[in-house]
Design a protein around this motif. Structure first.
Motif, PDB file in Angstrom:
ATOM      1  N   ASP A 195       0.876  -1.406   0.023  1.00 21.32           N
ATOM      2  CA  ASP A 195       0.501   0.428  -0.296  1.00 21.32           C
ATOM      3  C   ASP A 195       0.575   1.489  -0.063  1.00 21.32           C
ATOM      4  N   ASN A 228       2.835  -5.692   2.857  1.00 19.35           N
ATOM      5  CA  ASN A 228       2.528  -7.240   3.315  1.00 19.35           C
ATOM      6  C   ASN A 228       2.884  -8.307   3.658  1.00 19.35           C
ATOM      7  N   ARG A 251       1.679  -7.125   8.758  1.00 21.68           N
ATOM      8  CA  ARG A 251       1.766  -5.485   7.844  1.00 21.68           C
ATOM      9  C   ARG A 251       3.655  -4.796   8.603  1.00 21.68           C
ATOM     10  N   ASP A 302      -8.355  -2.716   7.399  1.00 21.59           N
ATOM     11  CA  ASP A 302      -7.629  -2.371   5.699  1.00 21.59           C
ATOM     12  C   ASP A 302      -8.380  -0.788   5.889  1.00 21.59           C
ATOM     13  N   MET A 308      -8.021   3.761   9.351  1.00 22.02           N
ATOM     14  CA  MET A 308      -9.224   2.013   8.549  1.00 22.02           C
ATOM     15  C   MET A 308      -9.917   1.819   8.792  1.00 22.02           C
ATOM     16  N   SER A 337     -12.839  -1.703   9.430  1.00 20.49           N
ATOM     17  CA  SER A 337     -12.791  -2.853  10.222  1.00 20.49           C
ATOM     18  C   SER A 337     -14.320  -2.997  10.327  1.00 20.49           C
TER      19      SER A 337
END
Length: 805
Positions: A380, A390, A401, A430, A452, A454
Motif C-alpha cells: 500500500d 504486506n 504489515r 484495512d 482504517m 474494520s
C-alpha cells in the motif's frame, strides 16, 4: 460447446424407496408462489463513487437471464468460457440502466441515449471525470460507449470490436482518449473443427514432479489450441472522443495491459506457446514488456515460463518475477517480488521473497526495495518516505504489515501489525485509500496516522468501525462505529481527516441504503438513496444471532429465522432447515469467534435457504461448522468427529430454544457445504433429509489437495478416504437430493462427482435423486434453472422433512 435448443433438465434418477423403479421427468417446474415471488423480486441497484465522492454511479441490473440466453454457443477452453459470437466471456453479468446522482445535493440524472436492449458493463470515469466509459454487448460483439457527464448523453464510440476474452480491455489515457484491446482485425475467420483428428493427443513428462489441482475446461487437443490462440489475438487501439482511432503497438495474445501513473508507458503481458493441457491459460508462458504509450517497445522485463511445475501447498509460488505492478505514488516505477526459496514453502530461508523496483527509462538494473520473512502480499503506497508492506503465510494463518521507507532500502521494515488472519475480534481493519494526482489509490494518511475500516468483530457480532491507527505507537482510535440496531459500514471517505463519509446502512428489515455522515458538524446523517424493500412478504419474520457450545466447549453460532408471528409456546415445534459451510482453523480461539451480525438485512440470493421460512420452517443459516487443528495437527485430521459434534450442538440448541422438532431437521449446503451434507448423512442419523448442491464426494479425484487441505493423497491417504462420502455410500440411510450444474467450472467439483456418488448410493439402496441442470456452472444463473432448483428442494423438504413419517 452447448446447443441453443438444450432446454430440458435431465433427471438421472428418482428412487422413492428401496426396490422401487426410477421415474423420469422432463420440463422445468416452478416452486410455490411464496418462494417464486421472493426470487422474482427486482434486484437492488449497485452504487459506486467518483474519485472525490461527489458523484454516485447508480447501476440497475436486470433479473436472472433465461435458459435460452445461458445456452448460447460456448467454448470452454484454457480455463475460460468464451462466447465465440462476441469475443467475450460467456457468463458475464450486465446492467440495463445508468443514473448519476450528486452525493451532497441528491440531484439525479438519467443517462440518455443508451443502446436498445442494453447489456452494459466496464464502467469507468475519465481522469477529469467529465466522461463515463462503458461497454455494450451486442449480438455480434462488444462495443465501446461513452457518456458526457455535462449533458448526460451517451454515444457509441466504436463498432463491436472490443476483445473481452481475458483480462482488462479498456483504459483511460491522461488526454481523455481510451486505450482499447480489440480483436485483431487481421485474425481472419474462426478456425474450423477438423473433420477427423490429425492424430492421438499425447502428453509426456521427463521425471520432474508437476503436481496440479483438478482444473476444469482445459485445452485437450490441437483444435482447442487453435481456438484459444484465435480468440486471444488482440490489437491495442487508441480511440479519441470523436471516434477516430489509431493502432498502438503490435498485435499478439495480449493477457493484460496496465498504463503507468503518468500515462507515458504501458506494461504489456503477452501469452506465448507452448500451451498446456494441465493448467489454465493464466499459467501459460508469457512475456512482460514495457512499451511507450505510443506502442514502441522499450524493454522485455521478463519472460515467464510455463507454470506447470510448482511445489505443493498454498504458500507455494513461481520462481522469477511475479506480481509486477506500477508504483501508485511514482510517475513510472515498476515493482515486483521474486521468491528466494524456489517457490517452495518447505525450504528454510532467511528472506522468503525480495521486492525489486525499476524506474523509467528502464535502462538500469533492478533495485532491492525490501525483503519478507513470509510470502509477499502487496504494498500500500503513500509517498517516497512511507508505504506498507504486506506479508502472509497460509499454513499458520499469519498476516503481517510493516512500514517501509521506499527511499531507503537499507532501513529495515518496521512491523506494525502481526496477527492471525482468522482472528476477527482483533482485526484492526484495512487502510482507507484515496486517489492521488495520478488517479491511483494511495493511503489516506496524516503523518504517522493512517485510517482504517474494520468489520468490528465482537462476541455480540460485527459492528463495523472507522479508526485512525498510529503506525509508531500502534494505538488505534475509533472515530465512528456502527450502532445497534443497525449494521452500517463506511463505503467512501470524502475528506482528508475522515470526518465526512458515506455509509451503507441496513437493519434486519431495512433495505441497505447510502447515508452521508459528518462527525464534526452537528447535523443528522443525510439519506442519499431510497431503494425499496424487495421482499415485502417476509418483513415480519424474526431473525436471531444465537450462540451455543460444542461438547468440547467450543463456542458456535448461527442465524435463526422463524416465520412471522411464530410463538413457540402457542404454535409448537417447527421443521428445521440447517444450511452451512465448513471452515478450517488453526486456532480454537479463532474458531470460537462469533461471525456475522444479527442486524444485517435479510437478503435473499438464488441459493439462500431463507425461502423456506415462508413455508413454515425454522431456518438455521450460517451455521458455524469449524474444524480445528492446532499446532502441528491439521484440521482435516479431525474432520468427521468435529463435523458431527458441530451438527449435534446445533440441533440440540434449536430444540432447547423450543423452536425445532428434533425428528424433522433437514441439512443442506452448496459446494463444500454439499460435501459436508453428504458426510453428515454418512456418519450420523441426526437428520430427516439432506440437500447437496454442486459438491465433490470422492477426494481421490482431487489428489493434489482440495479446499484448505495442502497435503496430497499420497501424503495422507487415510484423510482422503475418510473424508470422502463416496467411501461410505453404503452407510447412508437418510434421503439425499443431489443437484449439479452440468457445466460446473469449479476446480474439483466436476459433474462426474455427483454422477458417481449417485450411482454408489443407488447401488446400496439409498433414497436419492440426482438433478443435472443444463448449461449451469458452479453457481446457477438461468431463471428456469433456479426456479426448478427451488421446486426440487421444496418438494424434497416437504416430503422427507416437514411431513416425515
Amino acid at each position: 460447446m452447448n446447443l441453443k435448443n438444450k432446454f430440458k433438465i435431465v433427471l438421472l434418477g428418482l428412487l422413492l424407496s428401496a426396490g422401487e423403479a426410477s421415474l423420469a421427468q422432463t420440463g422445468y417446474q416452478s416452486p410455490p408462489q411464496s418462494i417464486a415471488d421472493l426470487f422474482n423480486a427486482d434486484p437492488t441497484p449497485s452504487v459506486s463513487f467518483s474519485k472525490d465522492g461527489g458523484l454516485m454511479l447508480v447501476l440497475e441490473r436486470a433479473g436472472a437471464p433465461s435458459i435460452e440466453d445461458l445456452s448460447q454457443p460456448e467454448l470452454r477452453i484454457a480455463g475460460i468460457r468464451i462466447n465465440p459470437a462476441i469475443s467475450g466471456q460467456s457468463r458475464a453479468g450486465s446492467f440495463h440502466n445508468v443514473k448519476l446522482k450528486k452525493t451532497r445535493s441528491g440531484e439525479e440524472f438519467q443517462i440518455k441515449g443508451l443502446p436498445a436492449q442494453p447489456k452494459l458493463n466496464g464502467f469507468a470515469f475519465s481522469p477529469d471525470e467529465k466522461f463515463l466509459a462503458f461497454t455494450h454487448t451486442e449480438s455480434n460483439g462488444i462495443s465501446l460507449w461513452i457518456a458526457d457527464l455535462t449533458t448526460f448523453e451517451a454515444k457509441k464510440l466504436s463498432d463491436a470490436v472490443v476483445n473481452q476474452v481475458f483480462g482488462n480491455s479498456v483504459v483511460w489515457m491522461p488526454d481523455n482518449s481510451l486505450l482499447v484491446k480489440t480483436a485483431n482485425p487481421a485474425r481472419g475467420a474462426m478456425p474450423k473443427a477438423p473433420a477427423a483428428p490429425a492424430g492421438p493427443v499425447i502428453q509426456e513428462t521427463s521425471g520432474n514432479a508437476a503436481p496440479s489441482r483438478t482444473y476444469q475446461d482445459l485445452l485437450s487437443n490441437p483444435y482447442d489450441e487453435a481456438l484459444f490462440a484465435y480468440f486471444m489475438d488482440s490489437q491495442l487501439m487508441k480511440f479519441s472522443l470523436d471516434g477516430s482511432k489509431t493502432a498502438v503497438g503490435q498485435p499478439g495474445m495480449i493477457k493484460s495491459m496496465d498504463l503507468s501513473p503518468d500515462g507515458a508507458y504501458l506494461l504489456i503481458e503477452t501469452i506465448k506457446k507452448p500451451f498446456s493441457y494441465l493448467v489454465p491459460g493464466s499459467r501459460f508462458p508469457y512475456d512482460v514488456e514495457i512499451w511507450k504509450s505510443s506502442g514502441e517497445k522499450v524493454k522485455t522485463l521478463a519472460e515467464i515460463p510455463l507454470d506447470e511445475v510448482r511445489p505443493t501447498g498454498f504458500d507455494a509460488t513461481v520462481t522469477g518475477p511475479r506480481n509486477i505492478n506500477w508504483r501508485a505514488d511514482q510517475p513510472a516505477t515498476l515493482y515486483w517480488a521474486e521468491a528466494m526459496d524456489g517457490g517452495n514453502p518447505r525450504t528454510e530461508v532467511a528472506e522468503r521473497d525480495i521486492v525489486y523496483t525499476l524506474s523509467a527509462p528502464f535502462s538500469g538494473e533492478k533495485s532491492k526495495l525490501a525483503s519478507t520473512s513470509l510470502r509477499f502480499g502487496g504494498i500500500d503506497w503513500s509517498d517516497d518516505s512511507f508505504a506498507i508492506l504486506n506479508e502472509r503465510w497460509f499454513a499458520s494463518r499469519t498476516e503481517k504489515r510493516s512500514v517501509i521507507n521506499p527511499a531507503s532500502s537499507s532501513q529495515a521494515p518496521r512491523v506494525i501489525i502481526e496477527r492471525s488472519s482468522d482472528d476477527l475480534y482483533n482485526d484492526p481493519g484495512d487502510p482507507v485509500m484515496t486517489e492521488n494526482q495520478f488517479g491511483r489509490n494511495v493511503l489516506l494518511r496524516k503523518g504517522d496516522l493512517i485510517f482504517m475500516r474494520s468489520e468490528g468483530g465482537s462476541a455480540e457480532g460485527s459492528m463495523p468501525f472507522l479508526s485512525t491507527f498510529n503506525t509508531k505507537t500502534k494505538e488505534q482510535k475509533i472515530l465512528w462505529r456502527s450502532q445497534a440496531p443497525y449494521y452500517e459500514r463506511v463505503a467512501k471517505v470524502l475528506n482528508a481527516d475522515a470526518s465526512e463519509f458515506v455509509t451503507l446502512k441496513e437493519s434486519t428489515d431495512i433495505q441497505p441504503n447510502y447515508w452521508l455522515v459528518n462527525t464534526k458538524k452537528r447535523i443528522a446523517p443525510l439519506q442519499l438513496t431510497n431503494f425499496a424493500h424487495p421482499y415485502e412478504s417476509i418483513k415480519g419474520i424474526k431473525k436471531e444471532l444465537v450462540t451455543y457450545k460444542r461438547k468440547d466447549g467450543l463456542n458456535l453460532s448461527a442465524v435463526v429465522y422463524t416465520p412471522e408471528g411464530y410463538d413457540p409456546a402457542k404454535d409448537g415445534r417447527l421443521p428445521v432447515l440447517m444450511w452451512a459451510y465448513p471452515r478450517e482453523y488453526k486456532s480454537a480461539a479463532d474458531a470460537a469467534q462469533v461471525r456475522g451480525s444479527k442486524y444485517t438485512f435479510t437478503r435473499i440470493s438464488w441459493g439462500s435457504p431463507i425461502y423456506w421460512v415462508t413455508r413454515g420452517y425454522a431456518i438455521m443459516d450460517q451455521t458455524e461448522m469449524p474444524i480445528v487443528g492446532e499446532g502441528d495437527k491439521e484440521p482435516n485430521d479431525f474432520f468427521i468427529e468435529q463435523l458431527v459434534a458441530n451438527a449435534e450442538a446445533a440441533i440440540d440448541h434449536i430444540v432447547e430454544m423450543g423452536i425445532g422438532d428434533r425428528n424433522r431437521v433437514g441439512v443442506g449446503g452448496h459446494s463444500y457445504g454439499a460435501f459436508m451434507t453428504a458426510n453428515l448423512l454418512s456418519h450420523t442419523n441426526l437428520f430427516a433429509a439432506g440437500i447437496a448442491r454442486s459438491g465433490a464426494y470422492n477426494r481421490t479425484l482431487t489428489p493434489f489437495g482440495f479446499q484448505y487441505e495442502q497435503r496430497t493423497y499420497w501424503e495422507a491417504p487415510e484423510v482422503y478416504f475418510n473424508m470422502s462420502p463416496f467411501s461410505f455410500a453404503d452407510q447412508v440411510k437418510t434421503p439425499i437430493l443431489l443437484i449439479h450444474g452440468e457445466a460446473d467450472n469449479n476446480s474439483g467439483t466436476f459433474p462426474i462427482q455427483s454422477e458417481r456418488y449417485y450411482n454408489a448410493l443407488k447401488g446400496h439402496g439409498a433414497t436419492t435423486r440426482l438433478v443435472f441442470l443444463p448449461s449451469e456452472s458452479h453457481g446457477y444463473a438461468a431463471k428456469e434453472s433456479i426456479l426448478h432448483t427451488l421446486w426440487e428442494m421444496d418438494t424434497w423438504l416437504e416430503k422427507y422433512v416437514k411431513n416425515r413419517k
